[in-house]
Design an enzyme around this catalytic site. Structure first.
Site, PDB file in Angstrom:
ATOM      1  N   ARG A 104       0.851  -1.196   0.000  1.00 45.44           N
ATOM      2  CA  ARG A 104       0.000   0.000   0.000  1.00 45.44           C
ATOM      3  C   ARG A 104       0.877   1.233   0.000  1.00 45.44           C
ATOM      4  O   ARG A 104       1.734   1.396   0.868  1.00 45.44           O
ATOM      5  CB  ARG A 104      -0.860   0.048   1.270  1.00 45.44           C
ATOM      6  CG  ARG A 104      -2.037  -0.823   1.244  1.00 45.44           C
ATOM      7  CD  ARG A 104      -3.093  -0.393   2.218  1.00 45.44           C
ATOM      8  NE  ARG A 104      -2.637   0.078   3.528  1.00 45.44           N
ATOM      9  CZ  ARG A 104      -3.470   0.521   4.459  1.00 45.44           C
ATOM     10  NH1 ARG A 104      -4.762   0.581   4.218  1.00 45.44           N
ATOM     11  NH2 ARG A 104      -3.010   0.902   5.625  1.00 45.44           N
ATOM     12  N   THR A 108      -1.326   7.469  -0.618  1.00 42.75           N
ATOM     13  CA  THR A 108      -2.611   7.316  -1.319  1.00 42.75           C
ATOM     14  C   THR A 108      -3.424   6.125  -0.805  1.00 42.75           C
ATOM     15  O   THR A 108      -4.615   6.028  -1.077  1.00 42.75           O
ATOM     16  CB  THR A 108      -2.380   7.096  -2.825  1.00 42.75           C
ATOM     17  OG1 THR A 108      -1.680   5.840  -2.981  1.00 42.75           O
ATOM     18  CG2 THR A 108      -1.536   8.207  -3.435  1.00 42.75           C
ATOM     19  N   ASP A 203       4.813  -5.965   9.267  1.00 45.67           N
ATOM     20  CA  ASP A 203       5.900  -5.587  10.171  1.00 45.67           C
ATOM     21  C   ASP A 203       5.927  -6.476  11.411  1.00 45.67           C
ATOM     22  O   ASP A 203       7.002  -6.847  11.892  1.00 45.67           O
ATOM     23  CB  ASP A 203       5.750  -4.117  10.600  1.00 45.67           C
ATOM     24  CG  ASP A 203       6.209  -3.163   9.512  1.00 45.67           C
ATOM     25  OD1 ASP A 203       6.968  -3.585   8.613  1.00 45.67           O
ATOM     26  OD2 ASP A 203       5.811  -1.978   9.559  1.00 45.67           O
TER      27      ASP A 203
HETATM   28  C1  PRP Z   1      -1.197  -4.829   4.344  1.00 41.46           C
HETATM   29  C2  PRP Z   1      -2.011  -6.087   4.448  1.00 41.46           C
HETATM   30  C3  PRP Z   1      -2.849  -6.030   3.211  1.00 41.46           C
HETATM   31  C4  PRP Z   1      -3.081  -4.552   3.030  1.00 41.46           C
HETATM   32  C5  PRP Z   1      -4.477  -4.242   3.460  1.00 41.46           C
HETATM   33  O1  PRP Z   1      -0.140  -4.995   3.481  1.00 41.46           O
HETATM   34  O2  PRP Z   1      -1.230  -7.239   4.554  1.00 41.46           O
HETATM   35  O3  PRP Z   1      -2.211  -6.592   2.073  1.00 41.46           O
HETATM   36  O4  PRP Z   1      -2.147  -3.883   3.865  1.00 41.46           O
HETATM   37  O5  PRP Z   1      -4.774  -2.909   3.211  1.00 41.46           O
HETATM   38  P1  PRP Z   1      -5.876  -2.492   2.146  1.00 41.46           P
HETATM   39  O6  PRP Z   1      -7.059  -3.331   2.398  1.00 41.46           O
HETATM   40  O7  PRP Z   1      -6.131  -1.030   2.478  1.00 41.46           O
HETATM   41  O8  PRP Z   1      -5.298  -2.643   0.776  1.00 41.46           O
HETATM   42  P2  PRP Z   1       0.968  -3.848   3.256  1.00 41.46           P
HETATM   43  O9  PRP Z   1       0.588  -2.986   2.097  1.00 41.46           O
HETATM   44  O10 PRP Z   1       1.229  -3.134   4.556  1.00 41.46           O
HETATM   45  O11 PRP Z   1       2.216  -4.653   2.783  1.00 41.46           O
HETATM   46  P3  PRP Z   1       3.089  -5.737   3.581  1.00 41.46           P
HETATM   47  O12 PRP Z   1       2.232  -6.956   3.755  1.00 41.46           O
HETATM   48  O13 PRP Z   1       4.227  -5.973   2.656  1.00 41.46           O
HETATM   49  O14 PRP Z   1       3.508  -5.143   4.893  1.00 41.46           O
HETATM   50  N1  URA Z   2      -2.510  -3.171   6.791  1.00 39.73           N
HETATM   51  C1  URA Z   2      -2.139  -3.631   8.012  1.00 39.73           C
HETATM   52  O1  URA Z   2      -1.153  -4.382   8.132  1.00 39.73           O
HETATM   53  N2  URA Z   2      -2.841  -3.244   9.094  1.00 39.73           N
HETATM   54  C2  URA Z   2      -3.911  -2.428   8.996  1.00 39.73           C
HETATM   55  O2  URA Z   2      -4.529  -2.109  10.047  1.00 39.73           O
HETATM   56  C3  URA Z   2      -4.272  -1.952   7.732  1.00 39.73           C
HETATM   57  C4  URA Z   2      -3.578  -2.360   6.647  1.00 39.73           C
END
Ligand code: PRP
Ligand code: URA
Length: 209
Positions: A104, A108, A203
Site C-alpha cells: 500500500r 494514497t 511488520d
Molecule cells: C497490508 C495487508 C494487506 C493490506 C491491506 O499490506 O497485509 O495486504 O495492507 O490494506 P488495504 O485493504 O487497504 O489494501 P501492506 O501494504 O502493509 O504490505 P506488507 O504486507 O508488505 O507489509
Molecule cells: N494493513 C495492516 O497491516 N494493518 C492495517 O490495520 C491496515 C492495513
C-alpha cells in the site's frame, strides 16, 4: 452478492486476542497468524466437493469419500499473507501456492503491484486468497482482479481482520467472491489502519519495525 462469514470459533477468538496485544513478540505473532489460518481454512473449505470411493480396510471393503476434482491453489498477498500459508498447507498439503506482491502506498493507500506468479493450471483450480488484513480492500480487490484474468473455477478471500469499509468495497468489486474473516472490526483510522486492529501485520510478522 458475496457471502461474508465471520469465523468466530472460541479458539480463534482466543488466539486473536493475543495477536492484537501490542506486547506479543514477533515469533509468537507469526505462529498465531499461521494457526488462525489453519483454523479458518478448516471452515472455509467446508463446501469442497467429495466423490464416492472404496478402500480395503484390514477387515473389509469400506465405502468412503475423497476430495474430487483438481486440488486447490492458495494465493497469499505478500508480504503478510505469507504468514497464513503454513497453517493452510498443513491441512491441504497438495495445494499449489501462487504469490502476488502488493504494497500500500502510505500516502494514497492505493495498492502497488510488484510481483505475480500463479500456478500454471490455476484455471482448473479453486483459489483461496489469503491476507491477514482487509482495510480499504484495495489490495484484495487488485489481487483478485489479477487472478480472475487467468479464469480460475472459483475464488474465496480469507483474512484475519476486516474493516467494514474494506468488505463493502470488496463485495462491490467482486460480488462472486465469498469472504471469510475471523473478526469484523469497527472502522479505519486516518492512516488507513484498522481500529482496533493489530497494527501493521507485515511488520509484526517479519519484525521489520
Ligand atoms: C497490508 C495487508 C494487506 C493490506 C491491506 O499490506 O497485509 O495486504 O495492507 O490494506 P488495504 O485493504 O487497504 O489494501 P501492506 O501494504 O502493509 O504490505 P506488507 O504486507 O508488505 O507489509
Ligand atoms: N494493513 C495492516 O497491516 N494493518 C492495517 O490495520 C491496515 C492495513
Amino acid at each position: 452478492m458475496s457471502k461474508i462469514t465471520v469465523i468466530n470459533h472460541p479458539l480463534i477468538q482466543h488466539k486473536l486476542s493475543i495477536l492484537r496485544d501490542k506486547n506479543t513478540p514477533s515469533k509468537q505473532f507469526k505462529e498465531l497468524i499461521s494457526e488462525i489460518g489453519m483454523l479458518m481454512c478448516y471452515e472455509a473449505t467446508r463446501d469442497l466437493e467429495l466423490m464416492d470411493c472404496e478402500v480395503e480396510t484390514p477387515i473389509c471393503t469400506a465405502k468412503v469419500k475423497k476430495l474430487s476434482g483438481k486440488k486447490l491453489a492458495i494465493v497469499p498477498i505478500l508480504r503478510a499473507g505469507l504468514g497464513m500459508v503454513d497453517g493452510v498447507t498443513a491441512l491441504i498439503p497438495s495445494a499449489r501456492i501462487g504469490h502476488i506482491g502488493l504494497y500500500r502506498d502510505p500516502e494514497t493507500l492505493q495498492p502497488v503491484e510488484y510481483y505475480c506468479k500463479l500456478p500454471h493450471d490455476i484455471e482448473e483450480r479453486d483459489v483461496i486468497v489469503v491476507d491477514p488484513m482487509c482495510a480499504t480492500g484495495g489490495s484484495a480487490i487488485d489481487a483478485i482482479s489479477l487472478i480472475k484474468k487467468r479464469g480460475p473455477k472459483n475464488i474465496k478471500f480469507m483474512c484475519t481482520i476486516a474493516a467494514p469499509e474494506g468488505l463493502k468495497a470488496l463485495q462491490a468489486a467482486h460480488p462472486d467472491v465469498n469472504i471469510y474473516c475471523a473478526a469484523l472490526d469497527d472502522c479505519l483510522n486516518d492512516h488507513g489502519y484498522i481500529v482496533p486492529g493489530l497494527g501493521d501485520a507485515g511488520d509484526r510478522i517479519f519484525g521489520t519495525k
